[in-house]
Design a protein around this motif. Structure first.
Motif, short mmCIF file in Angstrom:
data_model
loop_
_atom_site.label_atom_id
_atom_site.label_comp_id
_atom_site.label_asym_id
_atom_site.label_seq_id
_atom_site.Cartn_x
_atom_site.Cartn_y
_atom_site.Cartn_z
N PHE A 170 -4.57 2.42 20.48
CA PHE A 170 -5.13 2.80 21.90
C PHE A 170 -5.10 4.15 22.10
O PHE A 170 -4.08 4.89 21.79
N PRO A 185 -12.98 4.53 21.80
CA PRO A 185 -13.56 3.54 22.92
C PRO A 185 -13.17 2.22 22.78
O PRO A 185 -13.08 1.43 23.59
N LYS A 186 -13.40 1.67 21.46
CA LYS A 186 -13.11 0.25 21.00
C LYS A 186 -11.72 -0.01 21.03
O LYS A 186 -11.55 -1.33 20.90
N ALA A 235 -8.56 -7.43 19.03
CA ALA A 235 -9.14 -6.20 18.81
C ALA A 235 -10.33 -6.06 19.62
O ALA A 235 -10.48 -5.03 20.29
N ASN A 236 -11.12 -6.99 19.80
CA ASN A 236 -12.18 -7.21 20.70
C ASN A 236 -11.92 -6.66 21.99
O ASN A 236 -12.84 -6.18 22.78
N ARG A 268 -10.79 -2.76 10.67
CA ARG A 268 -10.73 -2.21 12.08
C ARG A 268 -8.91 -1.71 11.91
O ARG A 268 -7.91 -2.39 11.45
N ARG A 312 -4.20 -3.85 31.79
CA ARG A 312 -4.26 -5.07 31.28
C ARG A 312 -3.71 -6.17 31.89
O ARG A 312 -4.07 -7.47 31.89
N TYR A 353 -2.88 1.90 30.94
CA TYR A 353 -3.17 0.87 29.89
C TYR A 353 -2.33 -0.53 30.24
O TYR A 353 -2.97 -1.63 30.34
N SER A 359 -9.55 -4.94 23.02
CA SER A 359 -8.78 -3.63 23.13
C SER A 359 -9.40 -2.52 24.07
O SER A 359 -9.18 -1.72 24.59
N ARG A 360 -10.93 -2.81 24.04
CA ARG A 360 -11.71 -1.93 24.71
C ARG A 360 -11.83 -1.82 26.27
O ARG A 360 -12.13 -0.96 26.94
N PHE A 361 -11.09 -3.12 26.72
CA PHE A 361 -10.67 -3.17 28.17
C PHE A 361 -9.48 -2.59 28.50
O PHE A 361 -8.37 -2.92 28.64
N LEU A 368 -0.78 7.70 30.95
CA LEU A 368 -1.55 6.95 30.21
C LEU A 368 -1.08 5.58 29.92
O LEU A 368 -1.96 4.62 29.93
N ASN A 396 -6.43 -0.51 14.54
CA ASN A 396 -6.07 -0.75 15.90
C ASN A 396 -5.15 0.40 16.64
O ASN A 396 -3.75 0.23 16.16
N VAL A 421 -10.39 2.87 31.18
CA VAL A 421 -11.06 4.20 30.65
C VAL A 421 -12.27 4.27 31.13
O VAL A 421 -12.61 5.26 32.23
N ARG A 422 -13.20 3.51 30.84
CA ARG A 422 -14.79 3.73 30.71
C ARG A 422 -15.46 2.89 31.79
O ARG A 422 -16.54 3.37 32.55
N TYR A 423 -15.11 1.68 32.09
CA TYR A 423 -15.55 0.85 33.02
C TYR A 423 -14.74 -0.44 33.28
O TYR A 423 -13.50 -0.39 32.62
#
Lengths: 491, 485
Positions: free
Chosen positions: A82, A87-88, B320-321, A78, B348, B344, B323-325, B340, A80, B328-330
């Motif tokens: 932003f 998306p992830k 890392a898991n 991964r 968060r 973020y 980071s998707r929050f 931007l 990392n 942006v999308r949900y």
């Protein structure tokens, strides 16, 4: 001061798989935004990646084609950072255990020179989505940024070369070779305008002969060979100016604007992200065994180098024509269709590289988009070879074929020759009659001709050809006319 | 009816003594009446549950019933449920409604089970007390008095409390460092964390991907076996799930235990363990001897390194898991982002709670350039040593037995100010996750009126052996049948 230019390339090639590298979404280009983005592509909570076997096979095919070692244990990491189109919040890529290890590509250069460019490695990774900055406004009319995740998760191989390239010319020659390689393999559609193949160029200068590499800059996302050539020239000049003024090069990423021939700094090394790479715990290491490598090897088509050698042998083409015709798999196939339908491969090569290629360029089309087939062109070339049409007549036929006038059935070239009355007269009796008739009206020119020396006579021949062609309504075979004329005038 | 196990309810549904509609109605009414004092549910899906119950009754009438048809249960709110809010106990996902089912959810749906709702949990499963939920803390039904409330353990505290309070007979749960076993122990219920890869993680919101594993919680070992029959199996959507056959876990429950080799890891009977707790665990081991087991002391030499390694690896993966929050999308998005970076940082900062932020920071630090080798790589080396400890131990014995937690349920608020004390709650459970082996928590007595759990650890994919051992114990003891007053 004299400088050595040192260039290494990083190339992102989109793999032509039907679905994405870690999800079942389609990779087709040009769909409505976000219609090819699944829960996995959107990084919805709890979703997981599942590797696409075909992407691995394509990467192995690339590795075999560049004489590389194949990584037997392929690990994903991964990366990392932003960004809204990521998306992830991390890109799944490969750091320490890439699928393709060291290899090399031999590149032909002008003047019969050749250069070996070493491949450092190539790794599999996922593409990001796209940010759309235009034509999006909120209810108050404020500009907004849209995110299209159709591209997110498209499989890429990132190919990294050693810094073996020493000029813009070499860089472009290598890039074209790589383009032809991935296209021939069928692992990438090679469409640079759609971003299927993207080039980043690392450039540094060092005093001529020095062993120490200078500080490099990276220029990103060059999407045409012309821009690549310009961007390298631009960056070499920029660095040279700085160094010759006693300045220092800053390690940075630069963006090149091809329309303005300008570049600007995107970020310096200090501003660069700490990507915090670590092995992706959602993906187990992928073991590439002998059987898998064989399953890729059997899919390898004839590669450009082998094809070039065959073209020289089979069609007696010279090195230059063979090289041009073998680079692009589609053009190669087109040429072979053309050659198969006429008896003159050399003439077929001339037409494919001449009229056909010029017309593609003029219309800004690819071989695949061409409105005529290699078979149709072959049928036309056959009529030139057997003297049915003159080369000027053939150009008219070609134009008509390109416009679709010949219809799609049967022999379109013959239909056009017939319809437009372009069949040339090769009946020597009929041609002699025309020559006699025309010469009868040109006594002064005949006298002039017969007084002239050998050199001048050649020029004066043209004065007879015009009236002859006119008298034959353009249908007389020029070669036969010349023969008859020479015989009569020299008699 | 609410005191009955899944197996009993299944038989009564089959005999026609009761319908799923009646049963579901009764439990929904109980949740309505009682859960105010426990807060074990985040979402109760009354209408959907009643519709599913009706469908289950029809299915049974049509002769298509299986053991789960019409049996009510609940999902931990970490499993995505199509069309039903799934929050992971976080403000970040308070508004999130997934358009897909987790594989575990789909499996229960296919079996005809009736989901009553989503249970409360520590935010993103990070915690050992279910006090970090955005939806408020969960109260343990045990040890309730007017002066103090006790924690149910965590992170699956909602599932454990709901079962202990007899609001549901069973609930799904997840375990990254002890999140099934510790709440099961503190609430006096039976829980199983399966082998890593045995249960699909697809649609289970990730905390630490290499450690997270779904599992089961119910009052009896037999009910855990019934649950695992539904949950276990290879899932093409989870490439870390194990592609190997799933046995019928109920088939071997009644095998005699004669000759079972039990190991007691000496490192797990340390002075950190409350002596009264130790006595209960040793009494339980004596029951096993009576059942024919042989007992010996074994060693897990690297046990003391487990907490340190875990609190590098789990936060690193989490950083890392999560980071998707990003707004942006949900999920949660801050009001009026200026740019931007503002989007973020405020999303968060406002969307995550303190424990989650702490772990993201720790994980980010551990992965940073210059620290990666000293922390992340070193922790991975320790992890391999711990795995080897278990592999070696299972050359000598069939199962390991130990306490689950160092002390019984503590009072709410007692450990929230000191994260390290809270982390030590998992001192006996965490190594199991690092090794990836399966383990159970089985009710084994009481200290000061509070339940004590016995941990039974098995070799890879030997869930059937664990369930057999737990079931046999429950045939000769009544701890799992005790209810809080």
């Amino acid at each position: 001061m004299q400088w050595d230019i040192v260039i290494g390339l990083e190339i992102h090639a989109q793999l032509a798989t039907k679905t994405k590298i870690f999800s079942g979404s389609s990779t087709a280009f040009g769909a409505e935004p976000n219609t090819q983005a699944s829960a996995v592509d959107l990084a919805m909570p709890g979703t997981l990646p599942v590797p696409n076997e075909q992407a691995f096979r394509y990467a192995v095919m690339f590795g075999l084609a560049v004489n590389a070692e194949i990584g037997r244990r392929s690990v994903f990491d991964r990366k990392n950072y932003f960004y809204p189109d990521l998306p992830k919040g991390y890109q799944t890529t490969q750091l320490d255990h890439p699928i393709v290890g060291p290899g090399f590509v031999d590149v032909d250069l002008a003047g019969g020179r050749s250069k070996r460019v070493r491949i450092h490695h190539a790794h599999l990774e996922e593409d990001a989505g796209k940010s759309l900055h235009e034509s999006l406004f909120d209810e108050r009319g404020q500009g907004m940024t849209g995110i299209d995740l159709n591209r997110a998760g498209t499989p890429l191989i990132e190919i990294v070369t050693e810094p073996d390239i020493n000029s813009a010319e070499e860089a472009v020659a290598f890039a074209k070779k790589l383009h032809s390689l991935v296209s021939s393999l069928g692992i990438c559609d090679g469409d640079m305008s759609q971003g299927s193949l993207r080039f980043d160029v690392n450039i540094s200068l060092k005093p001529k002969g020095s062993d120490t590499l200078g500080t490099r800059t990276e220029t990103k996302n060059l999407n045409s060979f012309r821009f690549m050539e310009q961007a390298i020239a631009h960056e070499v000049e920029r660095q040279m100016d700085i160094l010759e003024d006693g300045g220092r090069i800053i390690q940075e990423t630069r963006l090149y604007n091809g329309d303005r021939d300008e570049s600007r700094s995107m970020r310096s090394k200090e501003e660069a992200n700490d990507y915090r790479y670590f092995p992706c715990p959602d993906l187990l290491p992928v073991v590439i065994d002998d059987a898998f490598i064989e399953s890729a090897r059997v899919l390898l088509p004839e590669l450009p180098d082998a094809r070039k050698a065959r073209f020289k042998e089979q069609y007696s083409l010279n090195d230059y024509d063979a090289s041009l015709l073998s680079d692009d798999a589609r053009l190669s196939a087109f040429f072979e269709d053309t050659a198969a339908h006429c008896k003159d491969a050399k003439l077929a090569a001339n037409w494919v590289l001449g009229e056909f290629s010029a017309r593609l360029n003029a219309d800004n089309e690819t071989v695949a988009q061409a409105p005529i087939s290699g078979i149709q062109l072959g049928q036309l070339v056959a009529r030139i070879a057997d003297n049915t049409v003159s080369s000027s007549g053939a150009k008219k036929v070609f134009e008509a074929l390109w416009n679709g006038d010949g219809g799609s059935e049967g022999n379109a070239a013959d239909a056009i020759i017939e319809a437009q009355g372009l069949k040339q007269v090769s009946d020597t009796g009929a041609l002699e009659a025309i020559v006699d008739e025309v010469l009868a009206g040109m006594p002064e020119q005949i006298a002039q001709y017969q007084e002239a020396d050998e050199k001048k006579r050649k020029k004066l021949m043209g004065g007879f050809m015009g009236p002859l062609m006119k008298a034959s309504k353009g249908q007389g075979n020029p070669r036969l006319f010349t023969e008859i004329l020479q015989r009569k005038l020299n008699a | 009816m609410h005191n009955k196990s899944v197996a009993e309810l299944s038989r009564e549904l089959e005999s026609g003594k009761i319908s799923s509609v009646e049963l579901t109605r009764e439990l929904l009414d109980r949740i309505k009446a009682e859960d105010g004092q426990y807060n074990s549910f985040i979402t109760v899906t009354e209408d959907l549950a009643m519709a599913d119950a009706k469908a289950a009754d029809e299915q049974r009438a049509a002769g298509n019933a299986n053991a789960w048809t019409g049996v009510p249960f609940a999902h931990k709110d970490i499993f995505c449920t199509n069309g039903v809010a799934t929050t992971a106990g976080s403000k970040m996902l308070a508004n999130f409604v997934p358009p897909y089912d987790a594989t575990v959810v789909a499996n229960f749906r296919a079996a005809g089970a009736v989901c009553l709702g989503k249970t409360n949990m520590d935010e993103f499963a990070m915690g050992s007390s279910t006090e970090s939920s955005f939806f408020g803390p969960v109260t343990n039904p045990w040890g309730l008095n007017k002066d103090e409330k006790r924690v149910p353990g965590g992170s699956s505290g909602g599932s454990a409390a709901a079962i202990a309070a007899r609001l549901v007979p069973a609930a799904t749960a997840t375990d990254t460092g002890g999140s099934i076993r510790q709440p099961a122990a503190l609430c006096g219920v039976t829980g199983l964390k399966s082998t890593y890869g045995r249960v699909s993680r697809y649609g289970m919101i990730a905390f630490a991907s290499s450690l997270d594993q779904g599992g089961t919680m119910a009052r009896t070992a037999e009910d855990n076996a019934l649950m695992l029959n539904v949950m276990a199996g290879f899932d093409p959507k989870d490439s870390t799930s194990a592609d190997r056959a799933v046995p019928d876990y109920t088939a071997t429950l009644n095998q005699p235990l004669k000759g079972l080799r039990v190991g007691l890891p000496k490192e797990y009977f340390s002075d950190q363990l409350n002596p009264a707790m130790e006595q209960q665990v040793r009494n339980a081991v004596k029951e096993y001897e009576k059942l024919g087991a042989t007992v010996k002391e074994v060693s897990l030499p690297h046990a003391e390194l487990a907490i340190a390694a875990y609190y590098v690896i789990a936060p690193a993966e989490a950083s890392a898991n999560l980071s998707r929050f990003d707004g942006v999308r949900y999920g949660y998005r801050c009001d009026n982002p200026q740019d931007l970076n503002d989007l973020y940082t405020r999303t968060r900062a406002e969307g995550f709670g303190n424990e989650v932020k702490r772990r993201i920071l720790v994980g980010t630090y551990a992965l940073s350039a210059g620290y990666f080798d000293a922390y992340y790589l070193k922790a991975q080396k320790v992890r391999r040593l711990i795995q080897q400890d278990f592999i070696n131990a299972f050359k000598e014995v069939d199962v390991l037995m130990s306490p689950v937690s160092p002390s019984p349920a503590f009072v709410q608020g007692e450990k929230t100010s000191d994260p390290v004390t809270m982390y030590l709650e998992d001192i006996f459970t965490i190594a199991v996750n690092l090794a990836g082996v399966p383990a159970m928590s089985v009710p084994a007595g009481f200290v000061d009126g509070l339940p004590v759990g016995l941990q039974i650890i098995g070799n890879y994919f030997e869930e059937a052996r664990l369930l057999n051992a737990a079931h046999q114990f429950q045939q000769v003891t009544g701890w799992h049948q005790k209810f809080p007053q």
